[in-house]
Write a protein that holds these residues in place. Structure first.
Motif, PDB file in Angstrom:
ATOM      1  N   LEU A 153      -7.251   7.310  -2.292  1.00  0.00           N
ATOM      2  CA  LEU A 153      -6.871   8.393  -3.196  1.00  0.00           C
ATOM      3  C   LEU A 153      -6.826   9.738  -2.476  1.00  0.00           C
ATOM      4  O   LEU A 153      -5.897  10.527  -2.673  1.00  0.00           O
ATOM      5  N   GLU A 154      -7.828  10.029  -1.642  1.00  0.00           N
ATOM      6  CA  GLU A 154      -7.867  11.324  -0.963  1.00  0.00           C
ATOM      7  C   GLU A 154      -6.649  11.525  -0.068  1.00  0.00           C
ATOM      8  O   GLU A 154      -6.090  12.630  -0.004  1.00  0.00           O
ATOM      9  N   THR A 155      -6.218  10.471   0.622  1.00  0.00           N
ATOM     10  CA  THR A 155      -5.023  10.563   1.465  1.00  0.00           C
ATOM     11  C   THR A 155      -3.783  10.787   0.617  1.00  0.00           C
ATOM     12  O   THR A 155      -2.906  11.594   0.966  1.00  0.00           O
ATOM     13  N   THR A 156      -3.692  10.083  -0.502  1.00  0.00           N
ATOM     14  CA  THR A 156      -2.553  10.240  -1.415  1.00  0.00           C
ATOM     15  C   THR A 156      -2.461  11.676  -1.909  1.00  0.00           C
ATOM     16  O   THR A 156      -1.381  12.288  -1.884  1.00  0.00           O
ATOM     17  N   ILE A 157      -3.589  12.224  -2.355  1.00  0.00           N
ATOM     18  CA  ILE A 157      -3.609  13.596  -2.867  1.00  0.00           C
ATOM     19  C   ILE A 157      -3.251  14.587  -1.758  1.00  0.00           C
ATOM     20  O   ILE A 157      -2.481  15.544  -1.966  1.00  0.00           O
ATOM     21  N   ILE A 180      -1.393  14.157   1.000  1.00  0.00           N
ATOM     22  CA  ILE A 180       0.026  14.126   1.351  1.00  0.00           C
ATOM     23  C   ILE A 180       0.874  14.721   0.239  1.00  0.00           C
ATOM     24  O   ILE A 180       1.818  15.487   0.489  1.00  0.00           O
ATOM     25  N   LEU A 181       0.555  14.401  -1.010  1.00  0.00           N
ATOM     26  CA  LEU A 181       1.304  14.959  -2.137  1.00  0.00           C
ATOM     27  C   LEU A 181       1.171  16.478  -2.163  1.00  0.00           C
ATOM     28  O   LEU A 181       2.153  17.203  -2.374  1.00  0.00           O
ATOM     29  N   ASP A 182      -0.025  16.976  -1.922  1.00  0.00           N
ATOM     30  CA  ASP A 182      -0.288  18.414  -1.922  1.00  0.00           C
ATOM     31  C   ASP A 182       0.499  19.119  -0.818  1.00  0.00           C
ATOM     32  O   ASP A 182       1.042  20.208  -1.012  1.00  0.00           O
ATOM     33  N   ARG A 183       0.567  18.491   0.371  1.00  0.00           N
ATOM     34  CA  ARG A 183       1.273  19.115   1.493  1.00  0.00           C
ATOM     35  C   ARG A 183       2.787  19.028   1.325  1.00  0.00           C
ATOM     36  O   ARG A 183       3.523  19.900   1.801  1.00  0.00           O
ATOM     37  N   THR A 184       3.261  17.984   0.678  1.00  0.00           N
ATOM     38  CA  THR A 184       4.707  17.779   0.554  1.00  0.00           C
ATOM     39  C   THR A 184       5.315  18.700  -0.498  1.00  0.00           C
ATOM     40  O   THR A 184       6.392  19.254  -0.288  1.00  0.00           O
ATOM     41  N   ILE A 185       4.658  18.834  -1.636  1.00  0.00           N
ATOM     42  CA  ILE A 185       5.129  19.815  -2.632  1.00  0.00           C
ATOM     43  C   ILE A 185       4.355  21.110  -2.369  1.00  0.00           C
ATOM     44  O   ILE A 185       3.457  21.478  -3.121  1.00  0.00           O
ATOM     45  N   SER A 186       4.742  21.769  -1.299  1.00  0.00           N
ATOM     46  CA  SER A 186       3.935  22.844  -0.716  1.00  0.00           C
ATOM     47  C   SER A 186       3.779  24.067  -1.616  1.00  0.00           C
ATOM     48  O   SER A 186       2.843  24.847  -1.444  1.00  0.00           O
ATOM     49  N   ASP A 187       4.693  24.262  -2.568  1.00  0.00           N
ATOM     50  CA  ASP A 187       4.574  25.430  -3.433  1.00  0.00           C
ATOM     51  C   ASP A 187       3.649  25.196  -4.624  1.00  0.00           C
ATOM     52  O   ASP A 187       3.431  26.085  -5.438  1.00  0.00           O
ATOM     53  N   GLY A 241       0.795  -1.227   0.000  1.00  0.00           N
ATOM     54  CA  GLY A 241       0.000   0.000   0.000  1.00  0.00           C
ATOM     55  C   GLY A 241       0.821   1.268   0.000  1.00  0.00           C
ATOM     56  O   GLY A 241       0.317   2.334   0.364  1.00  0.00           O
ATOM     57  N   VAL A 242       2.083   1.185  -0.419  1.00  0.00           N
ATOM     58  CA  VAL A 242       2.962   2.359  -0.437  1.00  0.00           C
ATOM     59  C   VAL A 242       3.720   2.395  -1.765  1.00  0.00           C
ATOM     60  O   VAL A 242       4.146   1.360  -2.278  1.00  0.00           O
ATOM     61  N   LEU A 243       3.881   3.611  -2.305  1.00  0.00           N
ATOM     62  CA  LEU A 243       4.762   3.812  -3.446  1.00  0.00           C
ATOM     63  C   LEU A 243       6.016   4.522  -2.944  1.00  0.00           C
ATOM     64  O   LEU A 243       5.927   5.601  -2.349  1.00  0.00           O
ATOM     65  N   ARG A 272      10.432  17.937 -11.775  1.00  0.00           N
ATOM     66  CA  ARG A 272      10.796  17.999 -10.358  1.00  0.00           C
ATOM     67  C   ARG A 272      10.958  16.597  -9.790  1.00  0.00           C
ATOM     68  O   ARG A 272      10.220  15.680 -10.157  1.00  0.00           O
ATOM     69  N   GLU A 273      11.914  16.419  -8.883  1.00  0.00           N
ATOM     70  CA  GLU A 273      12.206  15.091  -8.352  1.00  0.00           C
ATOM     71  C   GLU A 273      11.540  14.880  -6.992  1.00  0.00           C
ATOM     72  O   GLU A 273      11.510  15.776  -6.156  1.00  0.00           O
ATOM     73  N   ILE A 274      11.034  13.661  -6.806  1.00  0.00           N
ATOM     74  CA  ILE A 274      10.344  13.270  -5.583  1.00  0.00           C
ATOM     75  C   ILE A 274      11.168  12.196  -4.880  1.00  0.00           C
ATOM     76  O   ILE A 274      11.633  11.240  -5.505  1.00  0.00           O
ATOM     77  N   ASP A 275      11.331  12.337  -3.557  1.00  0.00           N
ATOM     78  CA  ASP A 275      12.127  11.379  -2.780  1.00  0.00           C
ATOM     79  C   ASP A 275      11.398  10.884  -1.541  1.00  0.00           C
ATOM     80  O   ASP A 275      12.038  10.456  -0.582  1.00  0.00           O
ATOM     81  N   PHE A 276      10.082  10.928  -1.529  1.00  0.00           N
ATOM     82  CA  PHE A 276       9.339  10.519  -0.346  1.00  0.00           C
ATOM     83  C   PHE A 276       8.307   9.453  -0.714  1.00  0.00           C
ATOM     84  O   PHE A 276       7.859   9.384  -1.860  1.00  0.00           O
ATOM     85  N   PRO A 277       7.932   8.597   0.256  1.00  0.00           N
ATOM     86  CA  PRO A 277       6.928   7.560  -0.016  1.00  0.00           C
ATOM     87  C   PRO A 277       5.519   8.132   0.016  1.00  0.00           C
ATOM     88  O   PRO A 277       5.247   9.119   0.710  1.00  0.00           O
ATOM     89  N   LEU A 278       4.618   7.513  -0.733  1.00  0.00           N
ATOM     90  CA  LEU A 278       3.208   7.907  -0.744  1.00  0.00           C
ATOM     91  C   LEU A 278       2.336   6.696  -0.455  1.00  0.00           C
ATOM     92  O   LEU A 278       2.456   5.665  -1.130  1.00  0.00           O
TER      93      LEU A 278
END
Length: 206
Positions: free
Chosen positions: A180-184, A186-193, A135-137, A169-175
């Motif tokens: 789907l809502e949780t994935t979106i 976390i992704l939204d908060r991590t790439i905060s800009d 359950g993790v990418l 842009r490069e990503i180095d964190f797990p998702l």
């Protein structure tokens, strides 16, 4: 978003990823090789048949994987097919370029349908290619384009970036990908800009 665990009639097990399809005979005879047709992504743990030496073959649009007993991951999405070997040894038959590749543990082979080229990497980390089973990418210096494509393939959705340059842009964190809502979120908060919002049937990133 649903993953499924399957046990085949020969005792082999398969983890089928979301938005994927596998076709096979419900029962295999003892005098013929085992065959599976795959669209999408799956992780195989193949039970060896030492007495009969029956092979198991996995077919995608681009290639065929032939094994005796081993564990490996196949991903056939977005015009590319990738095969990662975790344990054992497998042989790949590439349809379009009439080529055969022998793989060893830790090898990753990627075939591009568009360019008809084969890329090979060795001693790759298992987690990067099989963590979806839990359950993790996991990503390591992975482009945002590839990250979004993996989420698209998992849930059958579409992303649109207003600035094409952001794809690199490069990503180095797990998702986590169980919801789907949780994935979106976390992704939204991590790439905060960048902001992710839903517009109709797709997600816009700007």
């Amino acid at each position: 978003g649903e993953r499924q665990s399957l046990e085949l009639s020969d005792g082999s097990t398969v983890e089928l990823n979301a938005n994927s399809q596998m076709t096979y005979e419900p029962e295999w005879s003892d005098d013929s090789d085992r065959e599976i047709w795959l669209q999408g992504e799956a992780f195989f743990e193949v039970k060896k048949k030492p007495k009969t030496q029956q092979k198991l073959r996995v077919f995608t649009d681009d290639l065929m994987v032939e094994v005796l007993g081993t564990t490996f991951n196949v991903n056939s999405n977005g015009g590319k097919t990738s095969v990662y070997l975790e344990e054992g040894q497998i042989r790949l038959y590439l349809n379009e370029i009439d080529s055969t590749v022998l793989m060893n543990p830790g090898d990753l082979i990627v075939y591009s349908e568009q360019t008809r080229k084969v890329t090979r990497k060795s001693q790759e980390s298992t987690d990067l290619y099989t963590s979806w089973k839990n359950g993790v990418l996991k990503f390591k210096a992975t482009s945002l384009r590839e990250v979004l494509q993996k989420i698209e393939h998992t849930y059958g959705i579409e992303f649109k970036l207003t600035n094409e340059a952001d794809y690199s842009r490069e990503i180095d964190f797990p998702l986590p990908i169980d919801e789907l809502e949780t994935t979106i979120f976390i992704l939204d908060r991590t790439i905060s800009d960048l902001e992710i919002r839903k517009e109709g049937d797709r997600y816009v990133v700007e």
